[in-house]
Design a protein around this motif. Sequence first.
Motif, short mmCIF file in Angstrom:
data_model
loop_
_atom_site.label_atom_id
_atom_site.label_comp_id
_atom_site.label_asym_id
_atom_site.label_seq_id
_atom_site.Cartn_x
_atom_site.Cartn_y
_atom_site.Cartn_z
N PRO A 65 -65.03 -55.67 -33.23
CA PRO A 65 -63.86 -55.87 -33.92
C PRO A 65 -63.02 -54.51 -33.91
CG PRO A 65 -64.91 -56.34 -35.51
CD PRO A 65 -66.03 -56.08 -34.55
N GLY A 66 -61.78 -54.44 -33.54
CA GLY A 66 -61.13 -53.14 -33.74
C GLY A 66 -60.85 -52.66 -35.28
N ASN A 67 -60.84 -53.70 -35.92
CA ASN A 67 -60.98 -53.36 -37.71
C ASN A 67 -61.88 -54.39 -38.08
OD1 ASN A 67 -60.30 -52.81 -40.04
ND2 ASN A 67 -58.41 -53.13 -40.02
N PRO A 68 -63.00 -53.98 -38.63
CA PRO A 68 -63.76 -54.82 -39.25
C PRO A 68 -63.44 -55.75 -40.70
CG PRO A 68 -64.52 -52.71 -39.56
CD PRO A 68 -63.54 -52.54 -38.66
N THR B 286 -67.41 -63.12 -52.72
CA THR B 286 -65.90 -62.80 -52.72
C THR B 286 -65.58 -61.55 -52.07
OG1 THR B 286 -66.09 -63.69 -55.17
CG2 THR B 286 -64.18 -62.33 -54.51
N VAL B 287 -66.44 -60.50 -52.06
CA VAL B 287 -66.12 -59.09 -51.18
C VAL B 287 -66.15 -59.71 -49.90
CG1 VAL B 287 -67.19 -56.92 -50.54
CG2 VAL B 287 -67.25 -57.68 -52.93
N SER B 288 -67.07 -60.53 -49.36
CA SER B 288 -67.11 -60.95 -47.90
C SER B 288 -65.82 -61.66 -47.42
CB SER B 288 -68.33 -62.01 -47.91
OG SER B 288 -69.40 -61.57 -48.26
N LEU B 289 -64.86 -62.01 -48.34
CA LEU B 289 -63.67 -62.49 -47.76
C LEU B 289 -62.87 -61.50 -47.20
CD1 LEU B 289 -62.33 -64.51 -51.14
CD2 LEU B 289 -62.67 -65.45 -48.83
N PHE B 290 -62.87 -60.27 -47.18
CA PHE B 290 -62.22 -59.41 -46.46
C PHE B 290 -62.89 -58.76 -45.18
CE2 PHE B 290 -60.94 -59.28 -50.94
CZ PHE B 290 -59.74 -59.61 -50.85
N LEU B 291 -64.13 -59.38 -44.73
CA LEU B 291 -64.83 -59.04 -43.73
C LEU B 291 -65.18 -59.99 -42.55
CD1 LEU B 291 -67.90 -57.22 -45.74
CD2 LEU B 291 -65.84 -56.29 -44.83
N THR B 292 -63.87 -60.97 -42.61
CA THR B 292 -63.90 -61.96 -41.50
C THR B 292 -64.05 -61.53 -40.10
OG1 THR B 292 -62.61 -63.31 -42.73
CG2 THR B 292 -62.46 -63.78 -40.53
N PRO B 293 -63.61 -60.25 -39.65
CA PRO B 293 -63.71 -59.96 -38.31
C PRO B 293 -65.25 -59.71 -38.01
CG PRO B 293 -61.97 -58.73 -39.05
CD PRO B 293 -62.52 -59.46 -40.23
N LEU B 294 -66.17 -59.13 -38.83
CA LEU B 294 -67.52 -58.99 -38.60
C LEU B 294 -68.02 -60.23 -38.49
CD1 LEU B 294 -68.39 -56.32 -41.18
CD2 LEU B 294 -68.23 -56.03 -38.53
N ALA B 295 -67.79 -61.51 -39.25
CA ALA B 295 -68.55 -62.50 -39.00
C ALA B 295 -68.17 -63.34 -37.82
CB ALA B 295 -68.05 -63.42 -40.25
N THR B 296 -66.94 -63.17 -37.35
CA THR B 296 -66.30 -64.01 -36.24
C THR B 296 -66.79 -63.21 -35.08
OG1 THR B 296 -64.05 -62.89 -36.49
CG2 THR B 296 -64.59 -65.10 -37.34
N MET B 297 -67.71 -62.30 -34.84
CA MET B 297 -67.88 -61.63 -33.71
C MET B 297 -69.60 -61.85 -33.22
SD MET B 297 -68.86 -57.59 -35.05
CE MET B 297 -70.19 -57.31 -33.40
N VAL B 298 -70.19 -62.94 -34.21
CA VAL B 298 -71.44 -63.22 -34.00
C VAL B 298 -71.27 -64.55 -32.90
CG1 VAL B 298 -73.57 -64.23 -34.97
CG2 VAL B 298 -72.02 -62.47 -36.27
N PRO B 299 -72.15 -64.10 -31.93
CA PRO B 299 -72.44 -65.50 -30.93
C PRO B 299 -73.13 -66.44 -31.54
CG PRO B 299 -73.48 -63.64 -30.10
CD PRO B 299 -72.94 -62.90 -31.41
N SER B 300 -73.10 -67.75 -30.73
CA SER B 300 -74.05 -68.87 -31.02
C SER B 300 -75.33 -68.21 -31.00
CB SER B 300 -73.67 -69.89 -30.45
OG SER B 300 -72.23 -70.27 -30.60
N GLN B 301 -75.56 -67.84 -29.75
CA GLN B 301 -76.90 -67.23 -29.45
C GLN B 301 -77.86 -66.34 -30.53
OE1 GLN B 301 -74.40 -67.09 -27.48
NE2 GLN B 301 -74.67 -68.46 -25.86
N ALA B 302 -77.06 -65.76 -31.31
CA ALA B 302 -77.51 -64.92 -32.54
C ALA B 302 -77.56 -65.69 -33.75
CB ALA B 302 -76.75 -63.46 -32.51
N ALA B 303 -76.83 -66.79 -33.70
CA ALA B 303 -76.78 -67.46 -35.18
C ALA B 303 -77.55 -68.65 -34.95
CB ALA B 303 -75.44 -67.88 -35.43
N THR B 304 -77.68 -69.45 -33.91
CA THR B 304 -78.17 -70.65 -33.91
C THR B 304 -79.98 -70.70 -33.84
OG1 THR B 304 -78.03 -70.33 -31.31
CG2 THR B 304 -76.73 -71.87 -32.42
N PRO B 305 -80.72 -69.31 -33.93
CA PRO B 305 -81.96 -69.31 -34.35
C PRO B 305 -82.22 -69.78 -35.51
CG PRO B 305 -81.59 -67.38 -32.83
CD PRO B 305 -80.04 -67.97 -33.10
#
Length: 468
Positions: free
Chosen positions: A244-247, A361-380
């Motif tokens: 993401p342009g801004n994490p 709570t801190v993670s609330l502000f890091l949404t762009p980092l979480a939404t860049m994860v593809p299914s292939q990396a998370a589904t394992p």
Amino acid sequence: MSTSAPMDRYFKISERGSTIGREVRGGFATFFAMAYIIVLNPIILGSAKDMYGHQLDGGQLVTATVLTAAFSTLLMGVIGNVPIALAAGLGVNTVVALQLAPRMSWPDAMGMVVLAGFVVMLLVATGLRERVMNAVPLGLRKGIAIGIGLFILLIGLVDSGFVTRMPDVAHTTVPLQLGTDGHLHGWPVLIFVIGVLLTLTLIIRKTPGAILISIVVMTLAAVAVQLITELPAAAWGLTVPEWPGNPVAAPDFGLVGQVSLFGGFGKVGVLTGILFVFTVLLSCFFDAMGTILGVGDEAKLTKPDGTFPGINRVLFVDGLAVASGGATSSSATTCFVESTAGVGEGARTGLANVVTGGLFTVSLFLTPLATMVPSQAATPALVAVGFLILAGSVRDIDWGDFTIAVPAFLAMVMMPFTYSITNGIGIGFVAFAVLRLATGRGREVPAAMYVVSAVFVFYYAMPALGLT
């Protein structure tokens, strides 16, 4: 007087043989062990559509997932004073995504979750929750848990593209195939395969935060692959792994409060609606009760006779967490067995939960980092969690008693084979009641099991009776 003395007294840190340092380390360990849910829950819920074809926004789902995990975990720490963190349950969110949402709107589906939470709190307040739990034999409970694990495993295989649905035009009775054409090919599938091997290796080596480490490593690998190959978005499915342009970004609370408590009953009918609520209720019951007792025993919070002091407070917070998950559209929230990672670091009190909740709570502000994860990396992680559920439950089934073994077996296989957790629970319950009656052991079946089994029989007979 030490500034830590009030904290020590409130959380009973010294009394339980712990220290503030251990609690802090335990809180960090638990967070890193379960932080994968920030990625997985939005993928599972975001991939489904309601009856109107609407999908939930990925960024809003991340916010809802993190917000509810932070709130529930902090509440469990402050009120329950146990090192048991909570977040969206993997079994329950599949029910919401694949069974409730396709039959109603998203607010209706989340309303069912809120109602299930209210029922949990009511059962705790009346003292019925433990009695209802005791009505279901241990072997059948374990069979249901395994079925949910196998169902989660299947979801992981399908969402990753490792397994795909066989098209009807193929004129075959085989419903699934390997890859998209009977073969595995492409970078995304390779990312998934390596991710599964990495996750399982780390788990076997007892690496703290194994699942999260795998997700991070395979996401970085997917980003590198996409940067070099520039694959079309369709190759990855739901999420293209691009940095993401801004994490850092402000959280989007758009899904909070989007709930219709009783709208779903108008879509599916009263009986089906009740069964949907019941299914969510059962999933939350078995998941939370097993985790609470398991983590409590490992943290040495249970007495020699097996009782858990203050368990009613813990169970009430669990019920409130279920309802809060529906209220934020993040699905039902439940206790996470990954809390044992914190216990392994020495956590014995709710202070560890305060640390874990603070990190969420801190993670609330890091949404762009979480939404860049593809299914292939998370589904394992789904494959690994499915295995862990099976490995932790299969040995507790009495395979020598067929009146228990057969219902447990039917429950565990019918969930993935019919793509329905409701069907697995219903068929398991009915089989147990019928087999005990047929073998002259009907008096051993609690009355509650007969009532629930009769409801399921009526539910399955509704189409033949012209009631659907």
